[in-house]
Scaffold this motif. Sequence first.
Motif, PDB file in Angstrom:
ATOM      1  N   ALA A  13      -0.362 -39.901 -25.768  1.00 13.50           N
ATOM      2  CA  ALA A  13      -1.158 -38.892 -26.475  1.00 13.50           C
ATOM      3  C   ALA A  13      -0.214 -38.029 -27.307  1.00 13.50           C
ATOM      4  O   ALA A  13       0.997 -37.969 -27.046  1.00 13.50           O
ATOM      5  N   LYS A  14      -0.769 -37.335 -28.302  1.00  7.16           N
ATOM      6  CA  LYS A  14       0.018 -36.400 -29.104  1.00  7.16           C
ATOM      7  C   LYS A  14       0.043 -35.012 -28.477  1.00  7.16           C
ATOM      8  O   LYS A  14       0.961 -34.235 -28.705  1.00  7.16           O
ATOM      9  N   THR A  36      -6.502 -37.227 -28.965  1.00  6.09           N
ATOM     10  CA  THR A  36      -5.273 -37.877 -29.438  1.00  6.09           C
ATOM     11  C   THR A  36      -4.809 -38.991 -28.504  1.00  6.09           C
ATOM     12  O   THR A  36      -3.765 -39.606 -28.752  1.00  6.09           O
TER      13      THR A  36
END
Length: 370
Positions: A287-288, A313
């Motif tokens: 994930a970001k 994300t």
Amino acid sequence: MSKYYFTSESVTEGHPDKLCDLISDSILDECLKQDENSRVAVETFAAGNTITIAGQITSKAEFNVEEVVRKVIKEIGYDNAEVDMDYRTCKIDINITKQSPDIAMGVDIGGAGDQGIMFGYASDETENYMPYAINMAHKLSKRLAEVRKNGIIPYLRPDGKVQVTVEYEDDKPKRIETILISTEHNADISQENLKKDVIENIINAVVPTDMMDENTKIYVNPTGRFVIGGPLGDTGLTGRKIIVDTYGGYARHGGGAFSGKDASKVDRSAAYMLRYIAKNIVANGYAKKCEIQVSYAIGMKDPLSIYINTFGTGKRPEEELVEMVKSHFDLTPKGMIDYLGLQEPIFTKTTNYGHFGKDDLPWERIIDLH
């Protein structure tokens, strides 16, 4: 493109609340140096030229609490009772008892030291996986203390605060909109000289030039004077800077403070473990950004719930990430303490400029989760 502004603050170690946090964590570390099984829950209150220590300690450690307190105040730089506090003459009141047997009954068998909810967070917007605004605020407040201690700006005093507003575009930091620095100083310094020195030696030394432009606003001591500071100007209390300690308001907070508590208190150990997990979820490319929450019941080993949010994300469904966390990590108090080495006297390193984002802390290391 969506645009918004987000603000975070940091404070120097001379801020009254941080003075109290460091005293509490210093007492904790002194206990752990002699007895790794110490149970500590210590609060510090600072007002005027008086320090009050209260709380519970169950430990084999033997040391002079007053000596520890005066050493901390001296190291921070408080030596003048007329403008803030004097380590030599301040009054120190100590009221420490042992941990409640009702609490000890659950903790002794490996259960959580209290009920509560804890959060961890990470984002890929900085190299240390912290939100940009709080990361920059910490850098500035740390530099503010450095220039004072190293004599670069010799007329500064220990108390200080920093606030940074960042302009985001499409969820990415684009530029710094505002920098606000309030710093205690000697009475004979002009506002003009102070602002010039702060911009030259602090802001220009820390902030990347491509993040400031002609529209960036800089404020230094906006009231025009900050001579009375520290506990003389404002009372201090352990645990009152929990947003400074974590993510600058960018992520949620369970409400529990860190300083002065040994790791059997899941307010501290679980928050560290969740930062570790969230950081590794982001660093491993799942994930970001990632926020994770757990909840505990006093005396019970395993968390009651685990929640993960990747804010759209994520590369894998959040329920799969929860299962990955369950399979990879022991979230019992003992499991977290052993995994992160939380019986070591490392806690004074955490007190100032954030408990997260520092490379030398065990919950900041990156591992392979694949």
